[in-house]
Design a protein around this motif. Structure first.
Motif, PDB file in Angstrom:
ATOM      1  N   ILE A  99       0.857  -1.181   0.000  1.00  0.00           N
ATOM      2  CA  ILE A  99       0.000   0.000   0.000  1.00  0.00           C
ATOM      3  C   ILE A  99       0.894   1.233   0.000  1.00  0.00           C
ATOM      4  O   ILE A  99       1.867   1.299   0.758  1.00  0.00           O
ATOM      5  CB  ILE A  99      -0.925   0.009   1.228  1.00  0.00           C
ATOM      6  N   SER A 100       0.543   2.172  -0.858  1.00  0.00           N
ATOM      7  CA  SER A 100       1.350   3.394  -0.963  1.00  0.00           C
ATOM      8  C   SER A 100       1.042   4.301   0.220  1.00  0.00           C
ATOM      9  O   SER A 100       0.221   5.212   0.138  1.00  0.00           O
ATOM     10  CB  SER A 100       1.069   4.115  -2.293  1.00  0.00           C
ATOM     11  N   ASN A 101       1.698   4.018   1.316  1.00  0.00           N
ATOM     12  CA  ASN A 101       1.520   4.820   2.519  1.00  0.00           C
ATOM     13  C   ASN A 101       2.736   4.596   3.400  1.00  0.00           C
ATOM     14  O   ASN A 101       3.023   3.464   3.792  1.00  0.00           O
ATOM     15  CB  ASN A 101       0.237   4.426   3.271  1.00  0.00           C
ATOM     16  N   SER A 102       3.461   5.648   3.716  1.00  0.00           N
ATOM     17  CA  SER A 102       4.700   5.503   4.471  1.00  0.00           C
ATOM     18  C   SER A 102       4.581   6.011   5.900  1.00  0.00           C
ATOM     19  O   SER A 102       5.553   5.989   6.642  1.00  0.00           O
ATOM     20  CB  SER A 102       5.829   6.259   3.764  1.00  0.00           C
ATOM     21  N   GLY A 103       3.398   6.476   6.292  1.00  0.00           N
ATOM     22  CA  GLY A 103       3.229   7.011   7.630  1.00  0.00           C
ATOM     23  C   GLY A 103       2.754   5.964   8.613  1.00  0.00           C
ATOM     24  O   GLY A 103       2.515   4.801   8.270  1.00  0.00           O
ATOM     25  N   ASN A 104       2.560   6.393   9.853  1.00  0.00           N
ATOM     26  CA  ASN A 104       2.118   5.474  10.903  1.00  0.00           C
ATOM     27  C   ASN A 104       0.603   5.369  10.987  1.00  0.00           C
ATOM     28  O   ASN A 104       0.081   4.609  11.789  1.00  0.00           O
ATOM     29  CB  ASN A 104       2.674   5.904  12.259  1.00  0.00           C
ATOM     30  N   ILE A 105      -0.104   6.150  10.160  1.00  0.00           N
ATOM     31  CA  ILE A 105      -1.578   6.128  10.149  1.00  0.00           C
ATOM     32  C   ILE A 105      -2.042   5.740   8.752  1.00  0.00           C
ATOM     33  O   ILE A 105      -1.534   6.247   7.751  1.00  0.00           O
ATOM     34  CB  ILE A 105      -2.155   7.499  10.540  1.00  0.00           C
ATOM     35  N   PHE A 106      -3.051   4.848   8.709  1.00  0.00           N
ATOM     36  CA  PHE A 106      -3.644   4.464   7.431  1.00  0.00           C
ATOM     37  C   PHE A 106      -5.164   4.445   7.603  1.00  0.00           C
ATOM     38  O   PHE A 106      -5.686   3.808   8.516  1.00  0.00           O
ATOM     39  CB  PHE A 106      -3.154   3.086   6.988  1.00  0.00           C
ATOM     40  N   THR A 107      -5.870   5.163   6.732  1.00  0.00           N
ATOM     41  CA  THR A 107      -7.324   5.298   6.836  1.00  0.00           C
ATOM     42  C   THR A 107      -7.981   4.835   5.546  1.00  0.00           C
ATOM     43  O   THR A 107      -7.507   5.146   4.443  1.00  0.00           O
ATOM     44  CB  THR A 107      -7.722   6.756   7.118  1.00  0.00           C
ATOM     45  N   VAL A 108      -9.090   4.099   5.695  1.00  0.00           N
ATOM     46  CA  VAL A 108      -9.960   3.740   4.570  1.00  0.00           C
ATOM     47  C   VAL A 108     -11.292   4.431   4.809  1.00  0.00           C
ATOM     48  O   VAL A 108     -11.951   4.203   5.830  1.00  0.00           O
ATOM     49  CB  VAL A 108     -10.158   2.224   4.456  1.00  0.00           C
ATOM     50  N   ALA A 109     -11.657   5.317   3.895  1.00  0.00           N
ATOM     51  CA  ALA A 109     -12.905   6.073   4.030  1.00  0.00           C
ATOM     52  C   ALA A 109     -14.006   5.411   3.222  1.00  0.00           C
ATOM     53  O   ALA A 109     -13.757   4.868   2.136  1.00  0.00           O
ATOM     54  CB  ALA A 109     -12.680   7.512   3.566  1.00  0.00           C
ATOM     55  N   ASN A 110     -15.233   5.467   3.765  1.00  0.00           N
ATOM     56  CA  ASN A 110     -16.415   4.979   3.056  1.00  0.00           C
ATOM     57  C   ASN A 110     -16.156   3.573   2.511  1.00  0.00           C
ATOM     58  O   ASN A 110     -16.257   3.310   1.317  1.00  0.00           O
ATOM     59  CB  ASN A 110     -16.795   5.942   1.928  1.00  0.00           C
TER      60      ASN A 110
END
Length: 904
Positions: A434-445
């Motif tokens: 998943i293209s996300n390098s931070g410590n938070i990951f959110t899936v909306a709707n």
């Protein structure tokens, strides 16, 4: 939309695992049983597996969950369910508790080691101890081949084996079993840890011996905790033990005996909770394996953080099943085998849904997984326990932690990990980056495509530190469908007040009872949760047409909303148009006047093509409450028929029910007929409108007359039917009642014989008769008795009378009971002046001869029954008073002797 915040609880654990959990995705076990773990945390049964084992088995898949192989310890099956090339004759055993475990060679996913532990099941069966075989997955088109087989490590050992990662930098794996300290010893007391490294299998074990340990039963599971710090050993009747394990050195230490307090005390299956706080143990009463009845097992939980582990025991389930295995799944749940006895399994697995929770909060669910055509026995596949060393990443609202979560479509969810300075955050879903390098990951709707397995690897900047890995299974449930609905209601107008307002049963709008519903007058009320509190009996506030709203909620708590259009249809109910139906009282003898009305028949005749339902009152018909159907028991009343189309009321009819009295009849059950007389005239009671007489012939009735009186000339079963006639607008309605009776034969008795026992102190008479009557008997024509036997009868001439109790006449016969006087007094007073036999005369036994003797045996007289008797003289001389003897030769051939007294 609702918003759900799922919190990653990633704290800085050193993670020893080098693999994803895909290796544990597919399990094959028991009799053709198998399951696969889906990315959303659910489980699906597998078919096609060829394994057939009572106990030991193992499986392995690749890192993304593709099956590689499975085995019972003897035969290896490849991913196509065919026997792997070279995959026969391994030194395991299906009757060995764990039998086998598969270990991947570090840094070479194509090389696999199958470690096997043998057992001896009969005298000639050798026990080959601990061995390993080598599988190269590059052979045979990727289906693999066994290239080296049965390399022996221990000549003998227990049936238990387990494995754990050494550490993340070394990448080696420890494989541990319990065996003898030295070959030839009599009991197991030594744990042997073999290291598997990039160089292969080190055949020299790290040995941990406990001199006080004397295990003589090889059965039972051996399990590491996922972090490798704890080791648990189940040894059947020889007990349950806990140890510390040093993953660096391979040393087992700090032995602790855990005494089982539960009634089922014999430990077999083991598993640690994902958070490694709890140990779960499957114990049994150890009844003989093949017994059909009496097996009992317990599922126990021990808190490893307690100061006294044994005292923390909690029995979370007990039931009548055989012993079995426990195995942690990649979804964080623990699975339990369910078997009836050693050879007969079942088609189900039990599941500990929340194994990180204390006591009953662990939520054991029996028969939770249906295996389809497969059957679980006693074993489940063991794995390198480090595969399950994952940090709990979901924080629930109650503060508990879990590795899986469920949300509804349209909700948001967020994972959040702790911040580790200079670390790299690698997020994946179902093994895809998943293209996300931070410590938070959110899936909306979220929608159903967002369901799956989410993982995060936090790689510290310092290469000497192990990565921290967390994983969660997310399931996204679709929202229930909420189509626009219409509910049309009939408003019965009785007083001319057609106001368009009526009571509705809003629950009639429910289209699927698998869901729960609530109703609201406006969207604002729905948003505020102000539901209509009387959905049954709700009266619309807008005449004739009104729009309200409903909310539908499924079993997962997911909700949706829609419109409900209310329509009012005015119905003018004219009592004169009511249809009337008649029935007869079902019981003419009680005080109630009740009949049974066949509503199904009324529906078929009066409403053949309509959607109709019946109700006892206008209110019930309006609100569709208390439906009546079938055979309806009722007094005279009015019911209501509600006609609908597509769940919309179209009309309401009134139906009058009239119950008419049924004739009450009292008639004898039996009537006697003198068959030797004229035909019998039977009279029926007065007071009825009709009479019908029938003769019963088997199950049919033969008509014999329709008058009040009837002449009958044959015995048998008859039926009298009487009836009342009622004149109605629809014609004549009749109610009938019947009385069954029997014409039983009777007649005058035919005396066949009279048996007489006389010339005794207790004379007896028995009368033998023939005939159909019920007879009584008399010897004097006045006093009758039921018995034909008379006792203590005085001698003389008697007339026997036989009388029919049913009045068919009296039969008579004269008999003689023979006797003699005990003395006589020939003194001329005309009383007892002569001696003669009683019951004989010129007509009865006339040719009998009577001889009289004195005490010297001298003949004094010869008599005939035709004479008046002996007068006490001999040659015209009076004889003295004395005892005299006589001999009687009766005409019928009998001879009788006796004596009597002559008194002067």
């Amino acid at each position: 939309m609702l918003y759900k915040y799922l919190l990653f609880l990633l704290i800085f654990f050193s993670f020893h695992g080098l693999f994803a959990q895909g290796e544990t995705s597919n399990w094959y076990f028991g009799n053709g049983a198998g399951i696969t773990f889906n990315n959303d945390g659910t489980v699906t049964p597998l078919s096609g597996g060829r394994i057939n084992t009572f106990e030991g088995c193992t499986s392995i898949s690749d890192g993304i969950g593709n099956l590689l192989l499975y085995t019972d310890g003897i035969t290896v099956y490849d991913r196509t369910h065919n026997i792997m090339q070279g995959g026969s004759g391994l030194y395991g055993d299906p009757s060995s508790t764990q039998s086998a475990i598969v270990v991947q060679k570090p840094q070479d996913p194509n090389m696999l080691y199958i470690f096997t532990v043998d057992t001896s099941t009969f005298e000639e069966d050798p026990d080959r101890g601990l061995s390993y075989s080598v599988v190269d997955m590059t052979h045979n088109g990727g289906n693999g081949a066994v290239i080296q087989k049965n390399v022996n490590l221990l000549p003998d050992c227990s049936e238990k084996i387990t494995a754990v990662i050494k550490d993340c930098s070394d990448e080696s794996i420890w494989v541990v079993t319990l065996g003898f300290e030295n070959p030839g010893d009599e009991f197991f007391n030594t744990y042997h840890a073999f290291e598997v490294s990039t160089a292969g299998v080190n055949t020299t074990a790290v040995k941990s011996t406990f001199p006080s340990l004397d295990i003589q039963d090889p059965r039972g599971y051996l399990k590491f905790s996922a972090d490798g710090k704890k080791l648990a050993s189940a040894n059947m009747a020889f007990g349950l033990y806990l140890y510390d394990f040093n993953t660096t050195t391979g040393i087992v230490s700090n032995q602790e005996r855990v005494n089982v307090a539960a009634p089922n005390k014999i430990p077999y299956g083991l598993e640690f909770s994902p958070n490694q706080r709890f140990l779960y143990v499957h114990t049994s009463n150890n009844l003989p394996a093949l017994e059909e009845q009496g097996h009992s097992s317990s599922l126990l939980q021990y808190d490893l953080t307690a100061s006294n582990v044994a005292a923390s025991e909690m029995e979370i389930d007990r039931r009548s099943i055989y012993r079995g295995a426990l195995q942690l799944g990649q979804n964080g749940k623990i699975y339990r085998t369910i078997a009836e006895n050693y050879i007969r399994g079942t088609s189900f697995l039990g599941v500990i849904e929340n194994p990180n929770e204390l006591g009953n909060a662990a939520n054991y669910n029996h028969n939770a997984v249906n295996l389809g055509g497969g059957r679980a026995t006693q074993g489940l596949p063991p794995f390198i326990q480090s595969y399950f060393d994952r940090v709990a990443i979901i924080k629930n609202s109650d503060g508990s932690e879990s590795t899986s979560g469920t949300i509804c479509e349209g909700e948001d969810f967020t994972f959040e990990a702790d911040i580790m300075p200079n670390a790299t955050y690698n997020w994946e879903k179902d093994g895809n980056p998943i293209s996300n390098s931070g410590n938070i990951f959110t899936v909306a709707n979220a929608d159903p495509s967002d369901a799956g397995r989410y993982s995060l690897s936090i790689v510290p900047n310092d290469p000497s530190q192990c990565p921290v890995i967390g994983e969660a299974f997310i399931s996204v449930n679709p929202l229930p469908i909420a189509p626009p609905l219409t509910l049309a209601q009939c408003d019965i107008v009785l007083d001319g007040n057609d106001d368009g307002l009526t009571a509705f049963n809003l629950e009639e709008a429910i289209f699927d009872t698998a869901y729960s519903y609530s109703f609201y007058e406006s969207m604002a009320d729905l948003g505020a949760g102000n539901e209509i509190n009387n959905p049954v009996g709700y009266t619309n506030t807008s005449p004739f047409n009104q729009t309200i709203y409903y909310q539908i909620v499924d079993g997962n708590g997911c909700s949706n909303s829609g419109e409900l259009q209310l329509e009012v249809r005015s119905i003018l109910l004219n009592p004169d148009d009511a249809k009337t139906f008649y029935e007869c009282d079902i019981d003419s003898e009680d005080a109630e006047l009740e009949g049974i009305f066949n509503l199904n028949q009324i529906e078929a005749l009066e409403y053949p093509n309509s959607d109709v339902s019946f109700y006892a009152s206008v209110e019930d018909a309006t609100l569709e409450l208390h439906l009546i159907s079938g055979n309806y028991l009722s007094e005279s009343t009015t019911i209501y028929a509600r006609l609908e189309s597509n769940n919309e009321c179209e009309d309401i009819d009134a139906l009058n029910f009239v119950v008419n009295p049924t004739p009450s009849i009292k008639f004898p059950k039996e009537i006697s007929w003198c068959t030797d007389g004229p035909p019998l005239v039977v009279n029926a009671p007065d007071g009825y409108n009709s009479y019908q007489w029938y003769r019963r012939a088997g199950t049919s009735l033969e008509f014999v007359g329709d008058q009040q009186d009837i002449s009958i000339a044959a015995v048998g079963g008859y039926t009298l039917e009487v009836g009342y006639r009622y004149d109605t607008d629809e014609g004549v309605f009749e109610c009938f009642n019947t009385a069954d009776f029997e014409i039983i034969p009777s007649n005058k008795a035919l005396i066949q014989d009279v048996l007489i026992e006389d010339l005794s102190a207790d004379n007896m008479v028995e009368v033998l008769v023939m005939g159909d009557g019920d007879y009584e008997f008399s010897l004097d024509g006045t006093n009758y008795q039921d018995s034909p036997i008379f006792e203590n009868i005085d001698p003389g001439f008697i007339t026997v009378s036989v009388r029919d109790k049913n009045g068919c006449g009296i039969s008579k016969q004269k008999i003689a009971v023979i006797g003699y006087p005990k003395f006589f007094t020939p003194n001329g007073d005309n009383v007892n002046d002569t001696w003669q036999l009683i019951g004989v005369d010129e007509a009865y036994q006339a040719n009998s001869l009577i001889s009289i003797y004195n005490r010297y045996g001298e003949l004094m007289a010869l008599l005939s029954p035709k004479t008046s008797g002996w007068n006490g003289t001999f040659n015209n001389n009076e004889l003295p008073a004395s005892d005299y003897w006589f001999k009687v030769n009766l005409e019928d051939g009998r001879v009788f002797k006796g004596h009597f007294s002559l008194k002067r």
